[in-house]
Design an enzyme around this catalytic site. Sequence first.
Site, PDB file in Angstrom:
ATOM      1  N   ARG A  47       2.049   8.132 -20.297  1.00  0.00           N
ATOM      2  CA  ARG A  47       1.178   7.203 -19.771  1.00  0.00           C
ATOM      3  C   ARG A  47       1.434   5.814 -19.865  1.00  0.00           C
ATOM      4  O   ARG A  47       1.342   4.703 -19.045  1.00  0.00           O
ATOM      5  CB  ARG A  47      -0.358   7.121 -20.227  1.00  0.00           C
ATOM      6  N   TYR A  99      -5.039  -4.156   5.685  1.00  0.00           N
ATOM      7  CA  TYR A  99      -5.368  -2.710   5.584  1.00  0.00           C
ATOM      8  C   TYR A  99      -6.870  -2.562   5.207  1.00  0.00           C
ATOM      9  O   TYR A  99      -7.168  -3.069   4.104  1.00  0.00           O
ATOM     10  CB  TYR A  99      -4.454  -2.020   4.455  1.00  0.00           C
ATOM     11  N   ASP A 171       1.279  -7.866   0.544  1.00  0.00           N
ATOM     12  CA  ASP A 171       1.529  -6.412   0.514  1.00  0.00           C
ATOM     13  C   ASP A 171       2.880  -6.464   1.539  1.00  0.00           C
ATOM     14  O   ASP A 171       2.614  -6.422   2.843  1.00  0.00           O
ATOM     15  CB  ASP A 171       0.283  -5.998   1.154  1.00  0.00           C
ATOM     16  N   LYS A 196       4.487   5.111   1.794  1.00  0.00           N
ATOM     17  CA  LYS A 196       4.759   4.776   3.444  1.00  0.00           C
ATOM     18  C   LYS A 196       6.465   4.765   3.578  1.00  0.00           C
ATOM     19  O   LYS A 196       7.075   6.030   3.215  1.00  0.00           O
ATOM     20  CB  LYS A 196       4.165   3.472   3.977  1.00  0.00           C
TER      21      LYS A 196
HETATM   22  C1  LIG Z   1      -1.503   2.848   3.134  1.00  0.00           C
HETATM   23  C2  LIG Z   1      -1.673   1.448   2.825  1.00  0.00           C
HETATM   24  C3  LIG Z   1      -2.304   0.858   1.655  1.00  0.00           C
HETATM   25  C4  LIG Z   1      -2.825   1.853   0.595  1.00  0.00           C
HETATM   26  O1  LIG Z   1      -2.069   2.598   0.021  1.00  0.00           O
HETATM   27  P1  LIG Z   1      -2.217   4.280  -0.417  1.00  0.00           P
HETATM   28  O2  LIG Z   1      -0.949   4.463  -1.034  1.00  0.00           O
HETATM   29  O3  LIG Z   1      -2.801   5.244   0.549  1.00  0.00           O
HETATM   30  O4  LIG Z   1      -3.341   3.952  -1.570  1.00  0.00           O
HETATM   31  C5  LIG Z   1      -2.221  -0.461   1.316  1.00  0.00           C
HETATM   32  N1  LIG Z   1      -1.703  -1.212   2.282  1.00  0.00           N
HETATM   33  C6  LIG Z   1      -1.237  -0.876   3.421  1.00  0.00           C
HETATM   34  C7  LIG Z   1      -0.475  -1.886   4.321  1.00  0.00           C
HETATM   35  C8  LIG Z   1      -1.053   0.466   3.530  1.00  0.00           C
HETATM   36  O5  LIG Z   1      -0.316   0.807   4.889  1.00  0.00           O
END
Ligand SMILES: *Cc1c(COP(=O)(O)O)cnc(C)c1O
Length: 377
Positions: A47, A99, A171, A196
């Site tokens: 962890r 998002y 992000d 992604k």
């Molecule tokens: C998918 C996504 C998230 C969230 O991520 P998860 O892995 O689904 O928790 C946050 N920001 C953007 C731009 C995303 O495309």
Amino acid sequence: MHFDTLALRATHQPDPATGAVVAPLHLSTTFARDTANELPGPYIYSRANNPTREALETALAQLEGGRVAMAFSSGQAAAMTIFQALRPGDHVLIGTDAYYGTPALLEEVFHPWGLTYTRVDMRDLNAVQSSLHENTRVVWCETPSNPLLHITDLLTVSRLAHEAGAIVVADNTWASPALQRPLDLNCDVVMHSTTKYLSGHSDVLGGALIFGKDDAFAQRVRQLQTLSGAVPSPFDCWLVSRGIKTLGVRMRAQMATAQAVAEFLDGHPAVEAVHFPGLSSHPDRALIQQQMNGPGAMLSVQIRDTDGGNGATEALRFIGKLNLITRATSLGGVESLIEHRASVEGPNSKTPKNLLRMSVGLEHPDDLIADLAQGLS
Ligand SMILES: *Cc1c(COP(=O)(O)O)cnc(C)c1O
């Protein structure tokens, strides 16, 4: 060093113990002590840390040009830990186009817990400046934004935020470090949903934070992660590291196809608007050229309404006819996906009802365009 080489170097760690060219996967949750009760390395319990996770974190820090990185169990877990590191009474500034899960976290989880937040159009720098208050701790940027592909001027927003005593979290999920490095543009923290582009094959859920400095804030975030356990499994870390090796080549190919798809859609009579940073009609072209190495492979398209409604029927009829492109949420994988965002985001969605978001994959552009053409006919 070029990005492709850096991505390979950062994730290619032959095992000194065995000579294995591919780094081993360490599933162990715990690490043995010797007769004097000493540990052989820095690992105690997974962890807190794990060799496979640490290998991914070291790679992520290199890709983004950061000092320290932390891998999480999802993008949302990474975002959540940033907000958990704030205090009741602190204020967060976040874009109007973002998002949907990030403002939902602020509204549903952290607002009742004492954080306040303001949503602002991050392209409007005067509005950004006037929304920065004494208690603003974090300016949350997402560029290109989701789902309208607005571009935020990271260098200027960072200057405004720093003047007001706030940090900037970017992000960087949609651009990925192959196209954009927010820490080089004076942002303080980069956030990723590694679900992604970084993993790239729609088979891992993961998140990451990369910090420009290993300061008290970064250490607080690490402490919260260790205590609360929002950590990815070693196998998921191993898969993300494997995905990173091909990120540069995947992004280049997907980006070229996205350009062809966007140009096809842009001229189509059934289409009202196409949002894609690679089109010469994109309003933020100068900024895109200044802070990105390419437009990415995400685009949104608004379908023309034909019966005096909001265009949702036409949009849903179109995607219902597609044979090659999969109707699913998420993005950044090798297979093309399309989705009606408003359906996924639910009743509070601000997304236009005729908007479809497409993640362009590695299929041949001619086949994708043929599928889109028959769907729109
Ligand atoms: C998918 C996504 C998230 C969230 O991520 P998860 O892995 O689904 O928790 C946050 N920001 C953007 C731009 C995303 O495309």
